[in-house]
Motif scaffolding. Structure first.
Motif, mmCIF file in Angstrom:
data_model
loop_
_atom_site.group_PDB
_atom_site.id
_atom_site.type_symbol
_atom_site.label_atom_id
_atom_site.label_comp_id
_atom_site.label_asym_id
_atom_site.label_seq_id
_atom_site.Cartn_x
_atom_site.Cartn_y
_atom_site.Cartn_z
ATOM 1 N N PHE A 123 0.962 -1.221 0.354
ATOM 2 C CA PHE A 123 0.008 -0.061 -0.224
ATOM 3 C C PHE A 123 0.510 1.458 0.004
ATOM 4 N N GLN A 137 -11.911 -1.797 6.458
ATOM 5 C CA GLN A 137 -12.978 -2.984 6.096
ATOM 6 C C GLN A 137 -12.920 -3.155 5.223
ATOM 7 N N ALA A 138 -12.450 -1.785 4.186
ATOM 8 C CA ALA A 138 -11.651 -2.395 2.955
ATOM 9 C C ALA A 138 -10.876 -3.561 2.403
ATOM 10 N N ASP A 169 -11.569 2.525 8.053
ATOM 11 C CA ASP A 169 -12.746 2.361 7.249
ATOM 12 C C ASP A 169 -11.872 1.807 5.585
ATOM 13 N N ALA A 170 -10.409 2.067 5.748
ATOM 14 C CA ALA A 170 -9.653 1.474 4.804
ATOM 15 C C ALA A 170 -9.189 -0.465 5.504
ATOM 16 N N VAL A 217 -10.331 7.621 11.656
ATOM 17 C CA VAL A 217 -11.925 7.154 10.767
ATOM 18 C C VAL A 217 -11.292 6.614 9.272
ATOM 19 N N LEU A 218 -10.317 6.934 8.572
ATOM 20 C CA LEU A 218 -9.663 6.102 7.567
ATOM 21 C C LEU A 218 -9.246 5.232 7.215
ATOM 22 N N MET A 264 -3.116 1.938 10.274
ATOM 23 C CA MET A 264 -3.549 0.596 9.767
ATOM 24 C C MET A 264 -3.024 -0.509 10.368
ATOM 25 N N HIS A 301 1.817 6.122 3.578
ATOM 26 C CA HIS A 301 1.348 7.277 3.900
ATOM 27 C C HIS A 301 0.547 7.286 6.144
ATOM 28 N N TYR A 310 -10.912 -2.735 12.324
ATOM 29 C CA TYR A 310 -11.477 -1.633 12.035
ATOM 30 C C TYR A 310 -12.377 -1.337 13.129
ATOM 31 N N VAL A 337 -2.293 6.917 6.804
ATOM 32 C CA VAL A 337 -3.014 6.341 7.316
ATOM 33 C C VAL A 337 -2.656 4.725 7.267
ATOM 34 N N THR A 338 -1.848 4.485 6.160
ATOM 35 C CA THR A 338 -1.203 3.068 6.552
ATOM 36 C C THR A 338 -0.815 2.856 7.642
#
Lengths: 309, 309
Positions: free
Chosen positions: A45, A135-136, A132-133, A128-129, A54, A48, A96, A50-51
């Motif tokens: 990925f 869950q995806a 969300d990621a 939040v992001l 995660m 970033h 998540y 967000v990564t």
């Protein structure tokens, strides 16, 4: 403990490794394998915030749900290389749910698995992001070609969506949030229904994943998971009252302070312990048709009520 | 305009209805069909605040992404009864992204599609949960047996997960949030990359869904979607500057007030308009192999740059 001690990686008879190496070592080995697999996927990925969030969020979990996938898959003679995909999927899904549950507008928790929660370490938008990621990502893993034939992957994704959505986990979480401001504490039946969604739905999916991977009927695993999930949540309520926050790696005594009805407030400590033990026994019983090969899953049920985190 | 005027419901030659009934009527008819399908699915969910918030969030959209699914499916002679599932899926996915984007910790928007946003009408916890449940619903719909054979449904779910996750939409959103506090405004290349994730990824999935439903190569539809997605976003930036908030149904002038770089701030209004028109032309060109049957998708590209909401 080398990874090969884990039931699902050993290629030996399922259940056997738990008997020789002990459940804790097997669970830890499964969690390491799943963490490594998730880490490998996430390296693909973009680098970033967000990564990074995660990765932070999925690291250090017990891996119980992933273990249930690997072990139920081994019971159905599904190759570990296929089972690792839905095992990673359910840990991403669970991760998540924790990131979002910990948000200030939800449970407002600052500590998780002994580390600051995502919105504390970064900020709310990142939490939040990242949730969300994750869950995806869970659906990317459940539907991944590595998991097997298309029909099976579609079934895994479909059942995961139902377990995680407004008829499953999200509904349980919504009932839980509503309970915090309810004027009348919930009854035992209401808490049981709430937990069947909040905790039970993902545990059910994990326990049934092996049968789904094999294209077999998940029937008996629903009964196992229903008892295990409820036992797990009763143990959580006991842990909230009796546990050590350092060992648990999260804030405790929250329900008590909030005056929320729990299995402990409704059954008493001794009653809750007895009910959890009874449920763990029911979970083991549900697997009778599988004999000793299901000993790993039985050990998971006993672990669910004796854990300290 | 009766529903049967829509290309995807008429069973007639794709592209033909757009020419006779006009694009606006076809889009509205597609949106009504998708809304009705989503409403039917959601009636099967527990009657709870979160379900109500989900219904609120998906109602009243333009339905452009869903239209792309239905129209690209018709182009591949896929039955409308199969295509409605991924069409509903992409609108649920888009709806989830709007609910979370509108949160106070994200864009903090109070108005959406002319209605109060979910966290304003209910509260933040409900908005987090409704968004989460809408994402799960999107995967339930994409992997639904109604969409076709298992292998195709697995591919739909897998590609949707990739489009929506940390390598797609979430990454675009994260870059957008980061841009708000960046010391140096983004360059044109950076904004283009950001939008390829934030807006482009779901539009790409929608435009490719027809080919995936037919088990065909989505190749040419990637080029169409890349141009359409960018044109759509440039039009959004123009709308933010020039639009009427009542017609748009959302807050405008936000980027300008925030001093964020946009296609308009970088290209000027006239330059942005010219670029959007050029991209719409490229989108139409990409579908040359499909002749007049692709006129519905071409009309969508022209609509993307001329809309007022």
């Amino acid at each position: 403990m080398p990874d090969r001690a884990a039931v699902a990686t050993a290629g030996s008879e399922p259940g056997a490794a738990v008997m020789t190496a002990g459940f804790g070592a097997c669970l830890a080995a499964a969690a390491r394998r799943i963490d490594a697999h998730l880490g490998e996927v996430l390296r693909g990925f973009p680098d970033h915030t967000v990564t990074q969030a995660m990765i932070h969020a999925i690291r250090g979990g017990k891996g119980l749900r992933g273990f249930l996938v690997l072990e139920s898959a081994a019971l159905h003679d599904v190759a570990p290389g296929r089972a690792i995909w839905p095992a990673a999927a359910i840990e991403a899904m669970h991760g998540y749910s924790l990131v979002h549950d910990d948000l200030p507008c939800m449970d407002d928790d600052h500590l998780r698995r002994g580390e600051p929660t995502v919105h504390v370490k970064w900020d709310e938008a990142t939490a939040v992001l990242a949730g969300d990621a994750l869950q995806a990502l869970a659906f990317e893993l459940a539907a991944h070609p590595g998991a097997g034939p298309g029909g099976i992957r579609a079934e895994l994704a479909l059942s995961l969506a139902r377990a995680g959505g407004a008829g499953g986990m999200v509904m349980g979480q919504a009932l839980d949030i509503a309970a915090e401001t309810a004027e009348v504490p919930l009854t035992l039946a209401q808490i049981t229904a709430l937990q069947a969604g909040k905790t039970g739905a993902l545990i059910d999916w994990a326990a049934c994943a092996g049968a789904r991977l094999a294209g077999a009927d998940p029937g008996p695993f629903h009964a196992y998971a229903a008892a295990l999930g409820l036992a797990f949540q009763i143990a959580d309520d006991i842990l909230d009252v009796e546990g050590d926050a350092d060992r648990a790696g999260k804030s405790l005594r929250k329900d008590m302070r909030a005056g929320k009805a729990t299995f402990v407030s409704l059954l008493g400590l001794a009653g809750a312990r007895a009910r959890a033990a009874e449920l763990a026994g029911e979970a083991c019983e549900a697997l009778a048709p599988f004999g000793a090969r299901a000993d790993g899953l039985r050990a998971a049920a006993r672990f669910a009520i004796s854990r300290d985190n």
